[in-house]
Scaffold this motif. Structure first.
Motif, mmCIF file in Angstrom:
data_model
loop_
_atom_site.group_PDB
_atom_site.id
_atom_site.type_symbol
_atom_site.label_atom_id
_atom_site.label_comp_id
_atom_site.label_asym_id
_atom_site.label_seq_id
_atom_site.Cartn_x
_atom_site.Cartn_y
_atom_site.Cartn_z
ATOM 1 N N ASN A 367 0.503 -1.378 -0.456
ATOM 2 C CA ASN A 367 -0.533 -0.283 -0.064
ATOM 3 C C ASN A 367 0.895 1.182 -0.189
ATOM 4 O O ASN A 367 0.656 1.980 -0.491
ATOM 5 N N LEU A 368 1.861 1.045 0.709
ATOM 6 C CA LEU A 368 2.115 2.766 0.228
ATOM 7 C C LEU A 368 3.190 2.605 -0.836
ATOM 8 O O LEU A 368 3.181 3.985 -1.035
ATOM 9 N N ILE A 369 3.910 1.806 -1.601
ATOM 10 C CA ILE A 369 4.400 1.547 -2.792
ATOM 11 C C ILE A 369 3.594 2.020 -3.450
ATOM 12 O O ILE A 369 3.581 3.133 -3.963
ATOM 13 N N ASN A 370 2.228 1.779 -3.278
ATOM 14 C CA ASN A 370 0.544 1.755 -4.165
ATOM 15 C C ASN A 370 0.338 3.662 -3.635
ATOM 16 O O ASN A 370 -0.123 4.668 -5.226
ATOM 17 N N ARG A 371 0.511 4.213 -3.163
ATOM 18 C CA ARG A 371 0.264 5.349 -2.442
ATOM 19 C C ARG A 371 1.508 6.592 -3.348
ATOM 20 O O ARG A 371 0.608 7.756 -3.989
ATOM 21 N N CYS A 372 2.435 5.766 -3.441
ATOM 22 C CA CYS A 372 3.813 6.849 -3.486
ATOM 23 C C CYS A 372 2.991 6.964 -5.433
ATOM 24 O O CYS A 372 3.885 8.226 -5.924
ATOM 25 N N CYS A 373 2.894 6.136 -6.021
ATOM 26 C CA CYS A 373 2.850 5.676 -7.133
ATOM 27 C C CYS A 373 1.957 6.773 -8.020
ATOM 28 O O CYS A 373 1.264 6.044 -9.034
ATOM 29 N N GLY A 374 0.440 7.203 -6.969
ATOM 30 C CA GLY A 374 -0.355 7.295 -7.380
ATOM 31 C C GLY A 374 -0.263 8.742 -7.989
ATOM 32 O O GLY A 374 0.498 9.151 -8.570
ATOM 33 N N THR A 375 -1.838 9.175 -8.763
ATOM 34 C CA THR A 375 -1.696 9.382 -10.071
ATOM 35 C C THR A 375 -1.321 11.507 -10.036
ATOM 36 O O THR A 375 -0.916 11.948 -10.659
ATOM 37 N N LYS A 376 -1.347 11.505 -9.156
ATOM 38 C CA LYS A 376 -1.095 13.011 -8.469
ATOM 39 C C LYS A 376 0.245 13.152 -7.687
ATOM 40 O O LYS A 376 0.717 14.496 -8.276
ATOM 41 N N PHE A 377 0.875 12.297 -7.686
ATOM 42 C CA PHE A 377 2.907 12.657 -7.693
ATOM 43 C C PHE A 377 3.592 11.946 -9.108
ATOM 44 O O PHE A 377 3.049 12.048 -9.957
ATOM 45 N N ASN A 378 4.527 12.302 -8.490
ATOM 46 C CA ASN A 378 5.974 12.102 -9.610
ATOM 47 C C ASN A 378 6.476 11.855 -9.191
ATOM 48 O O ASN A 378 7.832 12.631 -9.014
ATOM 49 N N ILE A 379 6.491 10.303 -9.253
ATOM 50 C CA ILE A 379 7.941 10.443 -8.785
ATOM 51 C C ILE A 379 9.275 10.435 -9.690
ATOM 52 O O ILE A 379 10.199 11.015 -9.038
#
Ligand SMILES: Nc1ncnc2c1ncn2[C@@H]1O[C@H](COP(=O)(O)OP(=O)(O)OP(=O)(O)O)[C@@H](O)[C@H]1O
Length: 529
Positions: A367-379
């Motif tokens: 879930n932590l990885i999925n959150r960071c991979c959310g479309t609102k963010f830009n890794i």
């Protein structure tokens, strides 16, 4: 010769070779996992690493079981069962480099050679042996350790393993074990790390100081045992199965001519406590008897228990590892087994805890990885902006919230601490200590996302928080590759880390300046489910 310039060091780790008298169980997987993690860690560290496992295919126990199951020959019987051990290894990604079968001709030649060397040194003689033999343990027990079986008054058991013993009198060859008592005591005292953990070193030393070593019977008449290696120049006797089996460790490094190699000097034998006498007392003496050097050390682990007893093929009280792996996933079982065991204590398998662990992987780490991979963010943008080993100035300038700055700094410190602990813990096969440190780091990172709400922050602040959290995920995935190779790979794939950037040198904040290129796109799969 190894070209050492290519490697940081050389290492060789071995499991016991297992009796293929029935399918393997969780206990066998445990020994193999301890070795696999060590081997994978060495490779991650750019060391040349060998990993030996195999099957111990001779002996009375195999002979009797093959007759009972009406096989034409014991070889037909072991040919049927040894692939089960390879199947288990493959299923669990146990990445051995060498699988020794004691029925292989190169191994048989080594056993014969070891015998001849001991014989040349006048350490083998012929005599009459009388005593109580346990077929199950393939060893004799002294009279003092034999009692009537409380459940079957006509039969006898030994008090050590509780297995049945029968009285035998026969002509055997003997090895002059008694000559080595003082040398063993001196060696253990001068090399306290040869036997690990320390408690087992003390236990063995106390045993040696309080018990007189007797010469050891190292052959059986062919009339009683026909399934094994023949004694050189005496077709009427078969070499004792432990003299044969222990030699596998030398076969695996290319034979007796290779015992001065770095591989041998850096060999760690990983074994269960049930076979510590054979490895810690007999094995060094056989090697000394042949004037060969000893391996680096012997790591002794305790047992997995079921119904209050050692999980054992003969008793049948086993957890079937392939079944349980299919149900929960092999990496979940790898993690569970290593987190819930240590060398010193026996362990109990609790299936409910496995189910809970799987939920943690999905609900916390995935879930932590999925959150960071959310479309609102830009890794990718975050990485481009902030990849640097020292971000303290950026944190001070960009994050105005003192509390959040402190949390981030604590988080990064625990990640650094983990790496330091890991190095030493893996060297000591103390994996539970590492795994227990990982969940707090994941929980802490999740909490930072939760409290800082990066989706509500300006781009620069958002990128710095996401960079910090995804760096934790990336570094943990790199460090955990030896423990959970499949899941780590999925995590690293999910955040688009290049395969060439997954070695230990990339487990530092800011060391990868180019990942996450496509991670925040819609429609990417979840890393685990
Ligand atoms: N319950 C267990 N817990 C941990 N390790 C085990 C367990 N059972 C076997 N092993 C591993 O296997 C080694 C012994 O191999 P072996 O094939 O003799 O297993 P076993 O199940 O005890 O066999 P058997 O019941 O036929 O005596 C141990 O030294 C250890 O490395």
């Amino acid at each position: 010769m190894i070209n050492l310039r290519l490697y940081s060091s050389v290492s060789h780790v071995t499991t016991p070779i297992f009796y293929p008298n029935a399918k393997p169980h969780l206990g066998h997987l445990y020994s193999s996992l301890l070795c696999d993690v060590y081997h994978r860690w060495m490779q991650l560290n750019n060391a040349k690493s060998l990993f030996t496992t195999g099957t111990d295919e001779h002996g009375l126990k195999i002979q009797i079981e093959s007759e009972r199951q009406k096989y034409k020959t014991p070889l037909d019987f072991v040919n049927k069962l040894y692939p089960e051990f390879i199947r288990l290894d493959n299923f669990y990604n146990i990445s051995f480099t060498n699988f020794i079968r004691t029925t292989n001709s190169d191994h048989i030649a080594n056993v014969t050679k070891l015998w001849e060397l001991c014989n040349k040194n006048k350490l083998i003689y012929k005599g009459t042996h009388k005593g109580w033999y346990s077929i199950s343990d393939e060893t004799f027990y002294p009279e003092s350790k034999v009692i009537k079986n409380p459940n079957e008054p006509n039969k006898f058991i030994n008090t050590e393993s509780q297995n049945e013993v029968v009285y035998q009198s026969e002509t055997n060859y003997f090895f002059k074990l008694s000559q080595f008592q003082d040398r063993l005591i001196k060696f253990f005292e001068e090399n306290p790390h040869f036997i690990q953990p320390r408690s087992k070193h003390h236990q063995l030393l106390n045993y040696l100081k309080s018990t007189e070593l007797k010469d050891l019977s190292i052959s059986r008449p062919i009339s009683r045992l026909n399934w094994g290696v023949k004694v050189p120049n005496d077709d009427s006797q078969i070499i004792y199965v432990w003299f044969d089996a222990l030699t596998n460790y030398i076969t695996s490094i290319g034979g007796i001519s290779n015992v001065n190699s770095l591989e041998w000097k850096n060999t760690s034998h990983v074994i269960g406590k049930d076979i510590m006498k054979f490895h810690s007392i007999y094995w060094p003496c056989f090697l000394w008897g042949a004037e060969l050097p000893l391996p680096r050390r012997i790591i002794i682990h305790n047992h997995w228990i079921s119904n209050g007893m050692k999980m054992s093929k003969s008793i049948g009280n086993v957890v079937e590892p392939i079944e349980i792996g299919k149900k929960y996933g092999t990496d979940i079982i790898r993690w569970y087994v290593l987190e819930n065991s240590n060398l010193e204590d026996d362990s109990n398998f609790v299936e409910q805890d496995v189910a809970h662990l799987k939920e943690l992987f999905i609900g916390k780490w995935g879930n932590l990885i999925n959150r960071c991979c959310g479309t609102k963010f830009n890794i990718s943008r975050s990485v481009q902006r902030f990849h640097s080993e020292n971000l303290s100035q950026e944190y001070n300038e960009i994050i105005k919230d003192d509390n959040l700055r402190t949390e981030v700094s604590n988080l990064l410190n625990s990640l650094k601490e983990l790496k330091i602990v890991m190095k030493e813990a893996i060297e000591n096969f103390d994996y539970a200590q590492i795994l227990k440190l990982i969940w707090p780091i994941i929980n802490h990172t999740n909490a930072i996302v939760q409290i800082s709400k990066p989706w509500e922050r300006p781009e620069l602040e958002q990128d710095l928080i996401i960079f910090t959290c995804i760096e934790v995920c990336r570094i943990l995935a790199i460090l955990c590759q030896p423990i959970i190779p499949n899941i780590s790979e999925k995590f690293l794939d999910r955040i688009d880390v290049l395969p060439s950037k997954r070695s230990l040198s990339f487990a530092e904040i800011g060391s990868d300046n180019n990942y996450g290129s496509n991670s925040n796109s819609k429609g990417r799969e979840l890393p685990i489910s």
